[in-house]
Scaffold this active site. Structure first.
Site, PDB file in Angstrom:
ATOM      1  N   CYS A 208      43.091  52.771  46.910  1.00 46.10           N
ATOM      2  CA  CYS A 208      44.188  51.901  46.884  1.00 46.10           C
ATOM      3  C   CYS A 208      45.365  52.282  48.010  1.00 46.10           C
ATOM      4  CB  CYS A 208      44.734  51.818  45.731  1.00 46.10           C
ATOM      5  SG  CYS A 208      45.356  53.510  44.949  1.00 46.10           S
TER       6      CYS A 208
ATOM      7  N   CYS B 167      55.934  32.340  38.863  1.00 48.21           N
ATOM      8  CA  CYS B 167      55.133  33.343  39.913  1.00 48.21           C
ATOM      9  C   CYS B 167      53.929  32.799  40.145  1.00 48.21           C
ATOM     10  CB  CYS B 167      55.361  34.725  39.483  1.00 48.21           C
ATOM     11  SG  CYS B 167      54.225  35.792  40.490  1.00 48.21           S
TER      12      CYS B 167
ATOM     13  N   ASP C   7      37.613  57.128  42.217  1.00 49.93           N
ATOM     14  CA  ASP C   7      38.577  55.832  42.167  1.00 49.93           C
ATOM     15  C   ASP C   7      39.980  56.444  41.798  1.00 49.93           C
ATOM     16  OD1 ASP C   7      39.839  53.506  42.214  1.00 49.93           O
ATOM     17  OD2 ASP C   7      39.161  53.171  40.224  1.00 49.93           O
TER      18      ASP C   7
END
Length: 439
Positions: free
Chosen positions: A394, A162, A368
């Site tokens: 996010c 990966c 956050d």
């Protein structure tokens, strides 16, 4: 017009990318989302699914190629669901992600941003220091599969390497797979979790059946050979146990603030170390702190923003819903000699969150939150008249939803925003926004 059979190929021109990184085109008067296609391209595609309002497909041939297309580095790209944008040049990825945030502000929040900051960008490969990989024994596919989920499927995409993972794991997937296959119950291991600090790295093996003494010995030996602290997990986070290998503390530094934070192998941390360093620095700058500033840090976790803020402010109060993370934050404050940071556990998703703050007034606040956003928190901050808010998100959709309330009901202005590229090569979009309110 004759209805096209499901198995037939078709062609279309791609006009844009959607939020999942698929190309958006039209065929037979209907929207189609085409995996692997880029704006400006004409492609031949194979249908994957038909719905009433849209269809899905996958590229079979590129008839007209975008100048922003690059060759994906990973041989698993297109099957593995871990990345969606490796075929798009990195600068173009940033433009696409900023466009998603701009669109969310315009159409969901219906607000204008006074100023756009340059994207916070950094390494685009070998950046991921935190990950969960699925494991499954499938005899028809040769045994144990280890990797991320396939794109659009729940199947495991078996990975040999990966490129987005920290190389400590990304280059050792074959060895980890062989380790799991050697255990007494590989069919009862659904996932592994990886966490890496600046120096040490850890693996957590989730198991649904008791491991033998030989299994635990094998795990410890693997960790000693390959440089991992090895853990097992039979249930929730409280069941994580160290079983051998390197016995080192996981830690990462924020050098600009002379802060080092320790964390556990299943604790939440930001996945991209260099981007995290730059993101924290930008957030502290946008808070516009001085020696007497009293700051509130909501969803503070283990102190990623709290402790740097403490270095610049008079005091900071961090609140988090997970008690274990607050314990970690307090320990991190102590180990860094920080005495002007206080912490509390509270549910930040309830309307009464403001009651946790008493009569204390704050000059600035940082949020956050998780993907669900922070509506209860922003209402509490607005009710207290906190004049300066930095919101790290996010999820552009919930950021825009909360921005709509802050601007249209809370009396704030959206002064600055920008993309934070925490997950290069993927469709995940993180952003930071600054809201101000006249005192």
């Amino acid at each position: 017009m004759r209805a096209r059979r499901f198995s037939e190929d078709a062609t279309c021109v791609i006009t844009s990318l959607n939020h999942d990184g698929s190309g958006v085109g039209h065929c037979d008067g209907k929207v189609v989302f085409v995996d692997g296609a880029l704006p400006g391209e004409e492609v031949r595609f194979r249908y994957l699914g038909r719905r009433r309002r849209y269809d899905t497909g996958a590229v079979q041939e590129i008839l007209v190629r975008s100048c922003e297309r690059v060759e994906a580095r990973c041989a698993h790209f297109g099957v593995c669901g871990g990345c969606q944008l490796q075929h798009l040049e990195p600068t173009a990825q940033l433009i696409h992600k900023e466009g998603i945030v701009r669109e969310a502000f315009a159409h969901i929040a219906q607000v204008d941003c006074a100023s756009w900051a340059p994207p916070v960008a950094g390494p685009v490969f070998a950046y991921r220091r935190r990950a969960r990989l699925g494991a499954r024994v499938v005899d028809k596919k040769g045994g144990l599969l280890l990797g991320f989920r396939e794109r659009r499927h729940s199947y495991i995409a078996p990975l040999s390497y990966c490129h987005t993972l920290d190389v400590r794991l990304g280059a050792r997937l074959a060895q980890v797979k062989a380790l799991l296959e050697s255990l007494s119950c590989p069919e009862a291991i659904p996932q592994i979790e990886f966490a890496a600090g600046d120096e040490a790295a850890a693996l957590v093996v989730r198991h649904l059946r008791d491991l033998t003494a030989a299994d635990r010995q094998a795990l410890g030996a693997f960790g000693a050979t390959h440089g991992f602290a090895m853990h097992v997990q039979a249930g929730g986070p409280e069941t994580v146990q160290y079983v051998g290998g390197l016995n080192e503390v996981l830690r990462y530094a924020l050098p600009e603030f002379a802060v080092a934070l320790t964390f556990g192998p299943t604790d939440f941390i930001q996945v991209n170390a260099k981007i995290n360093n730059a993101m924290v620095a930008q957030a502290v700058d946008w808070l516009d702190l001085h020696a007497d500033s009293d700051v509130l840090d909501l969803f503070c976790g283990l102190g990623n923003f709290t402790l740097p803020i403490a270095r610049r402010a008079g005091s900071v109060f961090g609140i988090e819903g997970v008690a274990a993370l607050i314990d970690r934050a307090r320990a991190n404050a102590h180990s860094n000699g920080i005495e002007n940071a206080m912490f509390a556990v509270a549910d930040l998703d309830v309307e009464t969150v403001g009651d946790q703050l008493g009569d204390r007034r704050f000059d600035a606040a940082l949020l956050d939150p998780p993907r669900t956003g922070a509506m209860a928190a922003v209402k509490a901050l607005a009710a207290r008249g906190v004049p300066r808010l930095v919101y790290v998100s996010c999820n552009p959709a919930t950021l825009a939803r909360d921005a709509q309330w802050l601007v249209h009901q809370g009396g704030y202005r959206l002064m600055r925003a920008g993309v934070v590229d925490m997950f290069p090569q993927t469709h995940h979009v993180e952003a930071m926004a600054l809201f101000t309110k006249d005192p």
